[in-house]
Design a protein around this motif. Structure first.
Motif, PDB file in Angstrom:
ATOM      1  N   LYS A   1      -9.211 -13.879  -3.696  1.00  0.00           N
ATOM      2  CA  LYS A   1      -9.567 -13.577  -5.079  1.00  0.00           C
ATOM      3  C   LYS A   1     -10.530 -12.392  -5.147  1.00  0.00           C
ATOM      4  CE  LYS A   1     -11.665 -15.612  -9.167  1.00  0.00           C
ATOM      5  NZ  LYS A   1     -12.412 -16.741  -9.715  1.00  0.00           N
ATOM      6  N   LEU A   2     -11.463 -12.347  -4.210  1.00  0.00           N
ATOM      7  CA  LEU A   2     -12.428 -11.245  -4.168  1.00  0.00           C
ATOM      8  C   LEU A   2     -11.722  -9.897  -4.009  1.00  0.00           C
ATOM      9  CD1 LEU A   2     -15.448 -10.412  -4.096  1.00  0.00           C
ATOM     10  CD2 LEU A   2     -15.349 -10.682  -1.622  1.00  0.00           C
ATOM     11  N   TRP A   3     -10.671  -9.853  -3.188  1.00  0.00           N
ATOM     12  CA  TRP A   3      -9.921  -8.616  -3.006  1.00  0.00           C
ATOM     13  C   TRP A   3      -9.218  -8.217  -4.296  1.00  0.00           C
ATOM     14  CZ3 TRP A   3      -7.009  -8.830   2.343  1.00  0.00           C
ATOM     15  CH2 TRP A   3      -7.949  -9.017   3.375  1.00  0.00           C
ATOM     16  N   ARG A   4      -8.593  -9.190  -4.951  1.00  0.00           N
ATOM     17  CA  ARG A   4      -7.906  -8.908  -6.224  1.00  0.00           C
ATOM     18  C   ARG A   4      -8.888  -8.330  -7.245  1.00  0.00           C
ATOM     19  NH1 ARG A   4      -2.917 -11.369  -6.728  1.00  0.00           N
ATOM     20  NH2 ARG A   4      -2.424 -12.871  -5.091  1.00  0.00           N
ATOM     21  N   GLU A   5     -10.041  -8.963  -7.346  1.00  0.00           N
ATOM     22  CA  GLU A   5     -11.057  -8.509  -8.291  1.00  0.00           C
ATOM     23  C   GLU A   5     -11.555  -7.114  -7.946  1.00  0.00           C
ATOM     24  OE1 GLU A   5     -13.942 -11.645  -8.005  1.00  0.00           O
ATOM     25  OE2 GLU A   5     -12.797 -12.989  -9.325  1.00  0.00           O
ATOM     26  N   SER A   6     -11.754  -6.849  -6.660  1.00  0.00           N
ATOM     27  CA  SER A   6     -12.232  -5.550  -6.209  1.00  0.00           C
ATOM     28  C   SER A   6     -11.204  -4.452  -6.495  1.00  0.00           C
ATOM     29  CB  SER A   6     -12.548  -5.611  -4.715  1.00  0.00           C
ATOM     30  OG  SER A   6     -13.038  -4.380  -4.255  1.00  0.00           O
ATOM     31  N   ILE A   7      -9.945  -4.741  -6.240  1.00  0.00           N
ATOM     32  CA  ILE A   7      -8.868  -3.769  -6.504  1.00  0.00           C
ATOM     33  C   ILE A   7      -8.851  -3.404  -7.983  1.00  0.00           C
ATOM     34  CG2 ILE A   7      -6.349  -3.497  -6.595  1.00  0.00           C
ATOM     35  CD1 ILE A   7      -6.319  -5.232  -3.955  1.00  0.00           C
ATOM     36  N   GLU A   8      -8.955  -4.422  -8.828  1.00  0.00           N
ATOM     37  CA  GLU A   8      -8.957  -4.209 -10.278  1.00  0.00           C
ATOM     38  C   GLU A   8     -10.202  -3.436 -10.713  1.00  0.00           C
ATOM     39  OE1 GLU A   8      -7.677  -4.302 -14.160  1.00  0.00           O
ATOM     40  OE2 GLU A   8      -6.552  -5.072 -12.436  1.00  0.00           O
ATOM     41  N   LYS A   9     -11.358  -3.902 -10.282  1.00  0.00           N
ATOM     42  CA  LYS A   9     -12.639  -3.308 -10.691  1.00  0.00           C
ATOM     43  C   LYS A   9     -12.741  -1.841 -10.279  1.00  0.00           C
ATOM     44  CE  LYS A   9     -17.590  -3.766  -9.883  1.00  0.00           C
ATOM     45  NZ  LYS A   9     -18.626  -4.459  -9.115  1.00  0.00           N
ATOM     46  N   LEU A  10     -12.303  -1.539  -9.048  1.00  0.00           N
ATOM     47  CA  LEU A  10     -12.424  -0.171  -8.539  1.00  0.00           C
ATOM     48  C   LEU A  10     -11.258   0.738  -8.925  1.00  0.00           C
ATOM     49  CD1 LEU A  10     -13.751  -1.085  -4.972  1.00  0.00           C
ATOM     50  CD2 LEU A  10     -15.069  -0.148  -6.887  1.00  0.00           C
ATOM     51  N   GLY A  11     -10.284   0.193  -9.624  1.00  0.00           N
ATOM     52  CA  GLY A  11      -9.142   1.000 -10.074  1.00  0.00           C
ATOM     53  C   GLY A  11      -8.287   1.499  -8.909  1.00  0.00           C
ATOM     54  N   LEU A  12      -8.117   0.672  -7.891  1.00  0.00           N
ATOM     55  CA  LEU A  12      -7.398   1.113  -6.683  1.00  0.00           C
ATOM     56  C   LEU A  12      -5.884   0.943  -6.777  1.00  0.00           C
ATOM     57  CD1 LEU A  12      -9.914  -0.212  -4.012  1.00  0.00           C
ATOM     58  CD2 LEU A  12      -9.595   2.145  -4.803  1.00  0.00           C
ATOM     59  N   MET A  13      -5.391   0.522  -7.947  1.00  0.00           N
ATOM     60  CA  MET A  13      -3.948   0.418  -8.138  1.00  0.00           C
ATOM     61  C   MET A  13      -3.385   1.679  -8.785  1.00  0.00           C
ATOM     62  SD  MET A  13      -2.996  -3.531  -8.808  1.00  0.00           S
ATOM     63  CE  MET A  13      -1.278  -3.181  -8.546  1.00  0.00           C
ATOM     64  N   THR A  14      -4.200   2.713  -8.820  1.00  0.00           N
ATOM     65  CA  THR A  14      -3.738   3.993  -9.324  1.00  0.00           C
ATOM     66  C   THR A  14      -4.046   5.064  -8.300  1.00  0.00           C
ATOM     67  OG1 THR A  14      -5.844   4.370 -10.452  1.00  0.00           O
ATOM     68  CG2 THR A  14      -4.073   3.371 -11.752  1.00  0.00           C
ATOM     69  N   ARG A  15      -3.276   6.118  -8.347  1.00  0.00           N
ATOM     70  CA  ARG A  15      -3.521   7.236  -7.420  1.00  0.00           C
ATOM     71  C   ARG A  15      -4.805   7.940  -7.794  1.00  0.00           C
ATOM     72  NH1 ARG A  15       1.510  10.790  -7.552  1.00  0.00           N
ATOM     73  NH2 ARG A  15       0.191  11.968  -6.164  1.00  0.00           N
ATOM     74  N   SER A  16      -5.410   8.623  -6.819  1.00  0.00           N
ATOM     75  CA  SER A  16      -6.668   9.345  -7.067  1.00  0.00           C
ATOM     76  C   SER A  16      -6.465  10.472  -8.040  1.00  0.00           C
ATOM     77  CB  SER A  16      -7.231   9.951  -5.792  1.00  0.00           C
ATOM     78  OG  SER A  16      -6.882   9.294  -4.646  1.00  0.00           O
TER      79      SER A  16
ATOM     80  N   ILE B   1       0.862  -1.178   0.000  1.00  0.00           N
ATOM     81  CA  ILE B   1       0.000   0.000   0.000  1.00  0.00           C
ATOM     82  C   ILE B   1       0.902   1.233   0.000  1.00  0.00           C
ATOM     83  CG2 ILE B   1      -1.891   1.181   1.181  1.00  0.00           C
ATOM     84  CD1 ILE B   1      -2.545  -1.728   0.297  1.00  0.00           C
ATOM     85  N   ALA B   2       0.603   2.191  -0.866  1.00  0.00           N
ATOM     86  CA  ALA B   2       1.403   3.413  -0.970  1.00  0.00           C
ATOM     87  C   ALA B   2       0.575   4.618  -0.538  1.00  0.00           C
ATOM     88  CB  ALA B   2       1.884   3.598  -2.403  1.00  0.00           C
ATOM     89  N   TYR B   3       1.289   5.617  -0.024  1.00  0.00           N
ATOM     90  CA  TYR B   3       0.635   6.826   0.494  1.00  0.00           C
ATOM     91  C   TYR B   3       1.471   8.055   0.143  1.00  0.00           C
ATOM     92  CZ  TYR B   3      -0.354   3.105   3.922  1.00  0.00           C
ATOM     93  OH  TYR B   3      -0.652   1.917   4.539  1.00  0.00           O
ATOM     94  N   GLU B   4       0.794   9.154  -0.046  1.00  0.00           N
ATOM     95  CA  GLU B   4       1.421  10.474  -0.093  1.00  0.00           C
ATOM     96  C   GLU B   4       0.558  11.396   0.750  1.00  0.00           C
ATOM     97  OE1 GLU B   4       1.925  11.632  -4.192  1.00  0.00           O
ATOM     98  OE2 GLU B   4       3.849  10.580  -4.299  1.00  0.00           O
ATOM     99  N   ALA B   5       1.182  12.075   1.705  1.00  0.00           N
ATOM    100  CA  ALA B   5       0.475  13.025   2.571  1.00  0.00           C
ATOM    101  C   ALA B   5       0.798  14.432   2.090  1.00  0.00           C
ATOM    102  CB  ALA B   5       0.903  12.839   4.019  1.00  0.00           C
ATOM    103  N   PHE B   6      -0.241  15.228   1.925  1.00  0.00           N
ATOM    104  CA  PHE B   6      -0.089  16.595   1.433  1.00  0.00           C
ATOM    105  C   PHE B   6      -0.692  17.600   2.411  1.00  0.00           C
ATOM    106  CE2 PHE B   6      -0.152  14.027  -2.411  1.00  0.00           C
ATOM    107  CZ  PHE B   6       0.877  14.576  -3.162  1.00  0.00           C
ATOM    108  N   ILE B   7       0.002  18.705   2.603  1.00  0.00           N
ATOM    109  CA  ILE B   7      -0.570  19.869   3.272  1.00  0.00           C
ATOM    110  C   ILE B   7      -1.325  20.625   2.187  1.00  0.00           C
ATOM    111  CG2 ILE B   7      -0.109  22.033   4.492  1.00  0.00           C
ATOM    112  CD1 ILE B   7       2.588  20.704   5.356  1.00  0.00           C
ATOM    113  N   VAL B   8      -2.602  20.917   2.439  1.00  0.00           N
ATOM    114  CA  VAL B   8      -3.440  21.558   1.436  1.00  0.00           C
ATOM    115  C   VAL B   8      -3.724  22.984   1.870  1.00  0.00           C
ATOM    116  CG1 VAL B   8      -5.633  21.470   0.208  1.00  0.00           C
ATOM    117  CG2 VAL B   8      -4.467  19.348   0.843  1.00  0.00           C
TER     118      VAL B   8
END
Length: 136
Positions: A121-136, A84-91
């Motif tokens: 498998k459900l988690w893998r599918e969910s990650i793919e389906k929801l596009g959670l392997m890319t930053r917002s 899991i990757a994170y970037e914290a920003f002061i806005v």
């Protein structure tokens, strides 16, 4: 995915900035929100996760009055682990200053049998389906 932690007075150290250990809590909370998207209301007592490693690189201090946003995403999925990757920003209005970057390696774990297990498998599918392997 973006998570907006509340900076509390208790998070501030003697230098007037967020103590470095508090970032781990911010990242953990953002990871919990991410997993709610991935796994929904899952039974973590049957398939849980363990933190195998946590790396943090601090870039800019955060003060009590700052607004903080944490971007969180799945960087990679292995056989039994996820990174899991994170970037914290002061806005500040439309300006964002990078405060910290982090990665957590988590391992899927079955506490009943006390052993690591494959990423569901459900988690893998969910990650793919929801596009959670890319930053917002």
């Amino acid at each position: 995915m973006i998570y907006k932690p509340e900076i509390r007075f208790a998070d501030i150290d003697s230098y007037g900035i967020v103590h470095n250990a508090k970032y781990l809590i911010y990242f953990e909370q953002s990871r919990i929100h991410l997993f709610q998207k991935i796994a929904g209301d899952w039974d973590w007592q049957k398939i849980g996760v363990l933190v195998a490693s946590q790396k943090v690189e601090y870039r800019h201090p955060v003060k009590l009055s700052d607004k903080l946003e944490v971007e969180v995403w799945v960087k990679s999925v292995g056989k039994k682990s996820l990174t899991i990757a994170y970037e914290a920003f002061i806005v500040d209005g439309s300006i964002r200053h990078l405060s910290a970057e982090s990665e957590t390696v988590i391992v899927c774990f079955n506490p009943i049998y006390n052993e690591t297990v494959e990423v569901p498998k459900l988690w893998r599918e969910s990650i793919e389906k929801l596009g959670l392997m890319t930053r917002s």
